[in-house]
Design a protein around this motif. Structure first.
Motif, PDB file in Angstrom:
ATOM      1  N   GLN A   1       1.795  -3.097  -1.717  1.00  0.00           N
ATOM      2  CA  GLN A   1       1.788  -1.845  -2.903  1.00  0.00           C
ATOM      3  C   GLN A   1       2.841  -2.448  -2.962  1.00  0.00           C
ATOM      4  O   GLN A   1       4.234  -2.156  -4.364  1.00  0.00           O
ATOM      5  CB  GLN A   1       1.934  -1.086  -2.898  1.00  0.00           C
ATOM      6  CG  GLN A   1       2.123   0.105  -4.185  1.00  0.00           C
ATOM      7  CD  GLN A   1       0.998   2.064  -4.245  1.00  0.00           C
ATOM      8  OE1 GLN A   1       1.664   2.169  -2.678  1.00  0.00           O
ATOM      9  NE2 GLN A   1       0.841   2.696  -4.708  1.00  0.00           N
TER      10      GLN A   1
ATOM     11  N   LEU B   1      -0.025  -1.893  -9.513  1.00  0.00           N
ATOM     12  CA  LEU B   1      -1.162  -2.099  -8.681  1.00  0.00           C
ATOM     13  C   LEU B   1      -2.450  -1.776  -9.536  1.00  0.00           C
ATOM     14  O   LEU B   1      -2.558  -0.687  -8.857  1.00  0.00           O
ATOM     15  CB  LEU B   1      -0.897  -0.872  -7.191  1.00  0.00           C
ATOM     16  CG  LEU B   1      -1.800  -1.997  -6.251  1.00  0.00           C
ATOM     17  CD1 LEU B   1      -2.279  -3.217  -5.640  1.00  0.00           C
ATOM     18  CD2 LEU B   1      -1.575  -1.329  -4.722  1.00  0.00           C
TER      19      LEU B   1
ATOM     20  N   PRO C   1      -2.282   3.699  -6.046  1.00  0.00           N
ATOM     21  CA  PRO C   1      -3.105   2.677  -7.394  1.00  0.00           C
ATOM     22  C   PRO C   1      -2.134   3.267  -8.639  1.00  0.00           C
ATOM     23  O   PRO C   1      -1.944   4.559  -8.424  1.00  0.00           O
ATOM     24  CB  PRO C   1      -4.063   1.861  -7.219  1.00  0.00           C
ATOM     25  CG  PRO C   1      -4.768   3.699  -6.863  1.00  0.00           C
ATOM     26  CD  PRO C   1      -4.510   4.680  -6.013  1.00  0.00           C
TER      27      PRO C   1
END
Ligand SMILES: Cc1ncc(COP(=O)(O)O)c(C=O)c1O
Length: 441
Positions: free
Chosen positions: A235, A245, A270
């Motif tokens: 990440q 991401l 994410p």
């Protein structure tokens, strides 16, 4: 009675029709199903099977779950199709609001489509629109779908042979497959294994990176669970390159790993999260969710779907989530932990069980040839797909259905409905032990 339900039908009849009238498809299990209830499948010849595969990780709250069926039927009576972008309707609005509540972090706005593949394709379009960049990084051995866009991301040549070219601008990087990783030599991948991302960005791309996409637990690749530090580093690198991401939770979402979404295990939020499979317990629905900031990059008309977010499937999804939150998820988490210890015993008992791994009720058993110490990466014993297939076939004869997958096709996949009970899991462990014993004898 309509013609298609009249008369008695056998397994052979259904198989014959498949052979004659469906395009050739991969028949991985060969268990025709007439009806299903919770964790039990019944074929047309009256045989029953304990289902440990859930139609590939879909019927998470049990086959034909009463509440889900009821919700879908009620909505069928109300109205079936409204086209989400022509006629705003209640189930899509309610479901989107619910998804904003259950997804991690600030993920807030959802787009509805029909499948996992479409969710992935849409997520890539959104990432491109938001960042203004084009290229995407995916993992080797990953699976993201089979349309030309998602197939480009899928890190497995066997799905692409004779069907290229797919979209350009995709590069691949090694997965966190500790058991076969050259860097950590068959142990557990670390943040150092993730550094490879930088090298791939520097050597394979123009640096114009829109997104990195990964499955928080790799399903088709062989139930590969990344360590927290690996995923955290991925990440960081992604954001250092001003890319997004994307967590592809098509297979891991909706309770499969013991949390509503697998990303929660890693405390990594994410930028876009894709969903499908378990979302509506078998009715076809896909979705991707992003923060308002990212989601608002889409302008009206940028992305649309006629059937996506259909009222019936959305009603089923709302009931599915209610079922998960009503205790199924909690019980599944405890049962999954207990089952993990059963599998660890199996790993200790048999040399052919190279590794068992998983989270919640998503487990893989990697079957190897212990006499061949040179696996594909020069690490860990060689995969034994023949033995894995034979164990699965023997179990099928004994009335248990599980998948066989993984990049090397040597991983037994256990992904039952999350409603499976201790007794059924206990039976699974016992029958697995017996099947392995008999196949290696
Ligand atoms: C992680 C992941 N992404 C995408 C897909 C594609 O989903 P679908 O078959 O619904 O198009 C799958 C299917 O197995 C998957 O496991």
């Amino acid at each position: 009675m309509p013609e298609y339900t009249a008369g008695s039908v056998s397994n052979a009849d259904v198989e014959h029709q498949y052979e004659e009238y469906l395009m050739p498809i991969w028949k991985s299990l060969n268990v025709p199903v007439k009806r299903a209830s919770n964790c039990v499948l019944e074929d047309f010849d009256g045989n029953e099977y304990l289902d440990l595969y859930s139609g590939i990780s879909v019927t998470n709250v049990g086959h034909n779950n009463d509440a889900v069926v009821e919700a879908a039927k009620d909505q069928l009576d109300e109205f079936v199709h409204g086209c989400t972008y022509v006629h705003p309707h209640r189930p899509a609005g309610q479901l989107a609001e619910k998804i904003a509540r259950i997804t991690p972090g600030e993920l807030e706005k959802t787009f509805f489509c029909n499948s996992g593949t479409e969710a992935v394709e849409g997520a890539i379009k959104l990432a491109r629109k938001y960042t203004g960049s084009k290229e995407v990084l995916a993992l080797e051995m990953s699976f993201h779908g089979r349309t030309l866009g998602s197939l480009a991301l899928t890190g497995n040549t066997s799905y692409k042979a004779e069907m290229a070219p797919t979209i350009n601008d995709v590069s691949h990087v090694a997965p966190p497959y500790g058991y076969r990783c050259q860097r950590c030599s068959g142990t557990t991948c670390t943040a150092t294994c993730a550094e490879q991302l930088e090298r791939v960005i520097d050597t394979h791309t123009s640096g114009d990176l829109a997104a990195v996409i990964l499955e928080p637990v790799m399903g088709e690749g062989g139930i590969i669970v990344p360590p927290v530090e690996w995923i955290e580093r991925v990440q960081e690198i992604t954001h250092d390159h001003d890319a997004l991401l994307i967590a592809d939770e098509v297979q891991t979402g909706y309770g499969r790993t013991g949390e509503m979404f697998a990303s929660e295990h890693f405390d990594v939020v994410p930028d876009i999260l894709t969903q499908a499979k378990g979302i509506a317990n078998g009715l076809p629905l896909g979705a991707f969710t992003a923060s308002s900031d990212v989601a608002n990059a889409f302008e009206s008309g940028d992305h649309l779907s006629t059937f996506g977010g259909n009222p019936v499937t959305c009603a089923a999804a709302l009931a599915t989530i209610e079922e998960l939150e009503g205790g199924i998820l909690e019980t599944a988490r405890a049962n999954g932990k207990w089952f993990e210890s059963q599998l660890e015993e199996l790993e200790a008992e048999y040399d052919v069980v190279g590794q068992t791994r998983g989270l919640g009720l998503m487990h893989g058993i990697e079957i190897v040839d212990p006499d061949d110490g040179h696996g594909p990466m020069g690490v860990s014993p060689a995969p034994d797909p023949v033995l894995a297939g034979n164990v699965a076939k023997r179990l099928r004869k004994d009335g248990i259905v599980m998948g066989v997958g993984g990049f090397y096709k040597n991983v037994l996949r256990i992904q039952p409905p999350l409603t499976i009970g201790r007794e059924q899991l206990d039976r699974t462990a016992e029958e697995l032990r017996e099947a392995i014993q008999r196949e290696v004898a």
